[in-house]
Structures are given as structure tokens and as C-alpha cells.
Design a protein around this motif. Structure first.
Motif, PDB file in Angstrom:
ATOM      1  N   ARG A 168       0.816  -1.212   0.000  1.00  0.00           N
ATOM      2  CA  ARG A 168       0.000   0.000   0.000  1.00  0.00           C
ATOM      3  C   ARG A 168       0.847   1.258   0.000  1.00  0.00           C
ATOM      4  O   ARG A 168       1.977   1.273  -0.473  1.00  0.00           O
ATOM      5  CB  ARG A 168      -0.930  -0.030   1.222  1.00  0.00           C
ATOM      6  N   SER A 169       0.301   2.329   0.526  1.00  0.00           N
ATOM      7  CA  SER A 169       0.901   3.659   0.448  1.00  0.00           C
ATOM      8  C   SER A 169       1.950   3.875   1.530  1.00  0.00           C
ATOM      9  O   SER A 169       2.295   2.969   2.293  1.00  0.00           O
ATOM     10  CB  SER A 169      -0.196   4.709   0.604  1.00  0.00           C
ATOM     11  N   ALA A 170       2.430   5.139   1.604  1.00  0.00           N
ATOM     12  CA  ALA A 170       3.420   5.492   2.619  1.00  0.00           C
ATOM     13  C   ALA A 170       2.871   5.278   4.020  1.00  0.00           C
ATOM     14  O   ALA A 170       3.569   4.790   4.912  1.00  0.00           O
ATOM     15  CB  ALA A 170       3.844   6.955   2.437  1.00  0.00           C
ATOM     16  N   GLU A 171       1.604   5.628   4.225  1.00  0.00           N
ATOM     17  CA  GLU A 171       1.003   5.457   5.543  1.00  0.00           C
ATOM     18  C   GLU A 171       0.952   3.987   5.923  1.00  0.00           C
ATOM     19  O   GLU A 171       1.210   3.610   7.073  1.00  0.00           O
ATOM     20  CB  GLU A 171      -0.409   6.059   5.555  1.00  0.00           C
ATOM     21  N   ALA A 172       0.650   3.130   4.944  1.00  0.00           N
ATOM     22  CA  ALA A 172       0.625   1.700   5.212  1.00  0.00           C
ATOM     23  C   ALA A 172       2.029   1.170   5.492  1.00  0.00           C
ATOM     24  O   ALA A 172       2.215   0.257   6.295  1.00  0.00           O
ATOM     25  CB  ALA A 172       0.015   0.962   4.018  1.00  0.00           C
ATOM     26  N   MET A 173       3.051   1.769   4.837  1.00  0.00           N
ATOM     27  CA  MET A 173       4.420   1.349   5.100  1.00  0.00           C
ATOM     28  C   MET A 173       4.809   1.633   6.544  1.00  0.00           C
ATOM     29  O   MET A 173       5.515   0.868   7.186  1.00  0.00           O
ATOM     30  CB  MET A 173       5.388   2.058   4.159  1.00  0.00           C
ATOM     31  N   LEU A 174       4.321   2.772   7.066  1.00  0.00           N
ATOM     32  CA  LEU A 174       4.588   3.082   8.462  1.00  0.00           C
ATOM     33  C   LEU A 174       3.913   2.061   9.377  1.00  0.00           C
ATOM     34  O   LEU A 174       4.473   1.672  10.402  1.00  0.00           O
ATOM     35  CB  LEU A 174       4.090   4.495   8.794  1.00  0.00           C
ATOM     36  N   ALA A 175       2.720   1.639   9.013  1.00  0.00           N
ATOM     37  CA  ALA A 175       2.033   0.616   9.798  1.00  0.00           C
ATOM     38  C   ALA A 175       2.837  -0.683   9.775  1.00  0.00           C
ATOM     39  O   ALA A 175       2.974  -1.370  10.800  1.00  0.00           O
ATOM     40  CB  ALA A 175       0.624   0.393   9.261  1.00  0.00           C
ATOM     41  N   LEU A 213       6.782  -4.364  12.335  1.00  0.00           N
ATOM     42  CA  LEU A 213       8.139  -4.921  12.356  1.00  0.00           C
ATOM     43  C   LEU A 213       8.828  -4.647  13.687  1.00  0.00           C
ATOM     44  O   LEU A 213       9.578  -5.482  14.205  1.00  0.00           O
ATOM     45  CB  LEU A 213       8.967  -4.332  11.212  1.00  0.00           C
ATOM     46  N   ILE A 214       8.586  -3.449  14.253  1.00  0.00           N
ATOM     47  CA  ILE A 214       9.176  -3.123  15.560  1.00  0.00           C
ATOM     48  C   ILE A 214       8.672  -4.100  16.619  1.00  0.00           C
ATOM     49  O   ILE A 214       9.453  -4.625  17.428  1.00  0.00           O
ATOM     50  CB  ILE A 214       8.837  -1.680  15.958  1.00  0.00           C
ATOM     51  N   VAL A 215       7.361  -4.357  16.611  1.00  0.00           N
ATOM     52  CA  VAL A 215       6.794  -5.295  17.577  1.00  0.00           C
ATOM     53  C   VAL A 215       7.428  -6.670  17.401  1.00  0.00           C
ATOM     54  O   VAL A 215       7.838  -7.320  18.384  1.00  0.00           O
ATOM     55  CB  VAL A 215       5.260  -5.377  17.421  1.00  0.00           C
ATOM     56  N   ALA A 216       7.520  -7.133  16.137  1.00  0.00           N
ATOM     57  CA  ALA A 216       8.093  -8.456  15.880  1.00  0.00           C
ATOM     58  C   ALA A 216       9.563  -8.502  16.290  1.00  0.00           C
ATOM     59  O   ALA A 216      10.010  -9.473  16.917  1.00  0.00           O
ATOM     60  CB  ALA A 216       7.950  -8.798  14.391  1.00  0.00           C
ATOM     61  N   ALA A 224      11.623   4.602   9.784  1.00  0.00           N
ATOM     62  CA  ALA A 224      10.560   5.519   9.353  1.00  0.00           C
ATOM     63  C   ALA A 224       9.415   5.521  10.354  1.00  0.00           C
ATOM     64  O   ALA A 224       8.849   6.569  10.680  1.00  0.00           O
ATOM     65  CB  ALA A 224      10.051   5.112   7.967  1.00  0.00           C
ATOM     66  N   ALA A 225       9.055   4.334  10.874  1.00  0.00           N
ATOM     67  CA  ALA A 225       7.961   4.256  11.847  1.00  0.00           C
ATOM     68  C   ALA A 225       8.295   5.042  13.107  1.00  0.00           C
ATOM     69  O   ALA A 225       7.423   5.693  13.696  1.00  0.00           O
ATOM     70  CB  ALA A 225       7.679   2.792  12.184  1.00  0.00           C
ATOM     71  N   LEU A 226       9.560   5.004  13.518  1.00  0.00           N
ATOM     72  CA  LEU A 226       9.977   5.761  14.693  1.00  0.00           C
ATOM     73  C   LEU A 226      10.006   7.260  14.402  1.00  0.00           C
ATOM     74  O   LEU A 226       9.530   8.077  15.185  1.00  0.00           O
ATOM     75  CB  LEU A 226      11.363   5.292  15.151  1.00  0.00           C
ATOM     76  N   LYS A 227      10.573   7.635  13.248  1.00  0.00           N
ATOM     77  CA  LYS A 227      10.751   9.049  12.917  1.00  0.00           C
ATOM     78  C   LYS A 227       9.425   9.743  12.649  1.00  0.00           C
ATOM     79  O   LYS A 227       9.251  10.924  12.968  1.00  0.00           O
ATOM     80  CB  LYS A 227      11.683   9.187  11.710  1.00  0.00           C
ATOM     81  N   PHE A 228       8.476   9.036  12.059  1.00  0.00           N
ATOM     82  CA  PHE A 228       7.191   9.643  11.703  1.00  0.00           C
ATOM     83  C   PHE A 228       6.064   9.131  12.608  1.00  0.00           C
ATOM     84  O   PHE A 228       4.913   9.024  12.183  1.00  0.00           O
ATOM     85  CB  PHE A 228       6.854   9.353  10.240  1.00  0.00           C
ATOM     86  N   SER A 229       6.406   8.817  13.854  1.00  0.00           N
ATOM     87  CA  SER A 229       5.386   8.305  14.788  1.00  0.00           C
ATOM     88  C   SER A 229       4.526   9.412  15.375  1.00  0.00           C
ATOM     89  O   SER A 229       3.432   9.156  15.863  1.00  0.00           O
ATOM     90  CB  SER A 229       6.084   7.540  15.923  1.00  0.00           C
ATOM     91  N   ASP A 230       5.008  10.656  15.314  1.00  0.00           N
ATOM     92  CA  ASP A 230       4.232  11.784  15.848  1.00  0.00           C
ATOM     93  C   ASP A 230       3.074  12.110  14.895  1.00  0.00           C
ATOM     94  O   ASP A 230       3.288  12.298  13.694  1.00  0.00           O
ATOM     95  CB  ASP A 230       5.145  13.009  15.992  1.00  0.00           C
ATOM     96  N   PRO A 231       1.837  12.169  15.396  1.00  0.00           N
ATOM     97  CA  PRO A 231       0.693  12.496  14.522  1.00  0.00           C
ATOM     98  C   PRO A 231       0.864  13.830  13.792  1.00  0.00           C
ATOM     99  O   PRO A 231       0.270  14.035  12.731  1.00  0.00           O
ATOM    100  CB  PRO A 231      -0.485  12.553  15.506  1.00  0.00           C
TER     101      PRO A 231
END
Length: 288
Positions: free
Chosen positions: A63-70, A75-78, A107-114
Motif C-alpha cells: 500500500r501507500s506510505a502510511e501503510a508502510m509506516l504501519a 516490524l518493531i513489535v516483531a 521511518a515508523a519511529l521518525k514519523f510516529s508523531d501524529p
């Protein structure tokens, strides 16, 4: 009649994570708390199951960039929940390279802020979002707030292709490095000058009074010779050239010479220099 408590719930909640059975009790508790924190921050509210998370990540990857962050959050949890040695096989089963998995977690860490959601939406796809990882947290916040970073605003990022964004960010980094190097060079020169000045001051303090007097006398002599040379060569040549080109310029020349004399008179007066009469020529004392 009271409902009996399900013992399975306690098993799920209290069983230590895989790979922690041989760890001391205090360490087990710390590990359980850490994994619980990861699940609260990046998980989906359910206990970790590696097979379910494989499906979640595969689904988000398409999916999109937002889905990549998801996917990055999953991946962080795993990564934090799997026993040692199971992470690489897990990534291989998901079907992505280790390097890409690391970038996605970053990316998930860097863009975790809403607050960064506008920037994520402007990126649109995962490749452009990964290119934006070169920005620091302050730059990301500035862009998300509608500011300008590296000459770009949100609309520019939305309209650019991935290659154009990569080129602009690379050029901005090179310019920043050049500016930082220039500042570093200037700072080094300033430090060198300061060090030399300190050394000179130290030598001056350590010098004897006689040494200082001798040095000051040399400075006066050198300045006097320089002034004499300027008058007898530079000024004299200029006066001759003007007189040749314009014979009636005597008054103008006299005015400039008077300025020189006035400067000397002012020096004598301000510094209290005694007015010495010119020394008599040696032949004046000879007997007739």
C-alpha cells in the motif's frame, strides 16, 4: 452463580515471552514490561503472534506510505518480541530484505508523531518517505508545520518524483556540508590566531624590561624609516610627476606637504617629544 475465571487468560498474560525462561526472574519481569510497552505503542491491541504479524506486514507492504509506516510499526513489535535468532527467518518469510526492514522501522519511529501526518501524505508513497529519512527531527517538524527545508515545502514534495526529491535532498546535504566545513575552517583559523596571540602575550610577559625597551626602539626606528622612504620615494615621485604634467600645481603640492608637516607637529606635541635642532655639520667646528 459466579462465572469461573478462565485459567487460559492468566497463562497468556503471565507466561514469559519466548526465549526468556532461563533468564533470572527480575530480568524476565523487565523484559515483559518492555515488550508490553512496545505492544502498547506500536501494536494492534492483541498479543504478539509471529504468523499473524507476517500477514499484517505483507498486507501493508503493498500500500501507500502510511501503510508502510504501519508495516514498520508491526516490524518493531516483531523485532522486539521474537526470541534471539528468529528475527532473520521472520523477515525472510515476510519477503523483504533486512536493510529495507531496518529503514521501515526507522521511518515508523521518525514519523510516529501524529503532527507529521501531513508530511507522510505529501510523500504519498513509501519510496519517497524513505528518502525523507535523511532529515532530522527538527527539519521534519518544520516541514510538517508548513515551513521550508532544503528549499522544499510540502507541495514540492507532493509534486516531485522520487528521483527529483532524492536529487534535491542530496544537493541540500552537500551544500550544508560545505557550509559546515567552511565554518569549521574559520573556527580552526580563529583558534590558531588565539593560540598564537596567547603565546605572544606570554613571551611579552616573560621578556625583561630591557628586552621590551629594545623591541620598542626597533619598532620606532622601523616606522621612521618607513615614513622617510614613503616621503623620499612615493611622495617625491608623485610630486615630480604632477609638477611635470601641471607646472602651476605648486600651491596644491605645498598644501599636501603642509599636511605631512602638521601630522609630525601633532605627533611631537601629543607625545611630548623634545624639539631638537638639526645637528651642525662636522666642518662647522673646524678651525679656519
Amino acid at each position: 452463580m459466579a462465572r469461573k475465571k478462565n485459567p487460559a487468560a492468566d497463562v497468556i498474560e503471565m507466561t514469559p515471552p519466548q526465549g526468556t525462561q532461563d533468564v533470572p526472574e527480575v530480568a524476565q519481569i523487565a523484559e515483559i514490561e518492555r515488550q508490553a510497552l512496545i505492544l502498547r505503542q506500536f501494536g494492534d491491541g492483541l498479543p504478539f503472534d509471529p504468523y499473524r504479524y507476517e500477514l499484517i506486514i505483507r498486507d501493508h507492504l503493498s500500500r501507500s506510505a502510511e501503510a508502510m509506516l504501519a508495516a514498520g510499526r508491526a516490524l518493531i513489535v516483531a523485532r522486539e518480541s521474537l526470541p534471539h535468532g528468529d528475527w532473520m527467518p521472520f523477515v525472510e518469510r515476510v519477503g523483504i530484505e533486512q536493510r529495507l526492514a531496518n529503514r521501515m522501522m526507522q521511518a515508523a519511529l521518525k514519523f510516529s508523531d501524529p503532527k507529521t501526518m501531513k508530511l507522510v501524505e505529501a510523500a504519498g508513497n513509501k519510496t519517497k518517505l524513505i528518502e525523507l529519512l535523511v532529515l532530522d527531527d527538527e527539519q521534519i517538524a518544520e516541514l510538517a508545520d508548513g515551513g521550508t527545508v532544503a528549499g522544499l515545502v510540502l507541495d514540492d514534495i507532493a509534486e516531485m518524483s522520487t528521483s527529483e526529491l532524492r536529487r534535491n535532498l542530496r544537493e541540500a546535504r552537500e551544500e550544508q556540508k560545505a557550509a559546515e566545513q567552511l565554518l569549521a575552517d574559520k573556527g580552526q583559523k580563529i583558534d590558531t590566531l588565539k593560540a598564537n596571540l596567547l603565546k605572544a602575550n606570554k613571551r611579552l610577559k616573560e621578556a625583561t624590561v630591557d628586552d621590551q625597551v629594545a623591541q620598542a626602539a626597533q619598532d620606532v626606528a622601523a616606522a621612521t624609516l618607513g615614513a622617510q622612504a614613503a616621503i623620499s620615494t612615493t611622495l617625491a615621485d608623485a610630486v615630480r610627476r604632477l609638477a611635470e604634467l601641471h607646472p602651476d600645481s605648486g600651491t596644491l603640492i605645498a598644501g599636501h606637504v603642509a599636511q605631512v608637516r602638521a601630522a609630525l607637529d601633532e605627533l611631537v606635541a601629543n607625545e611630548g617629544i623634545p624639539d631638537l635642532a638639526p645637528a651642525a655639520p662636522s666642518w662647522a667646528d673646524e678651525e679656519n
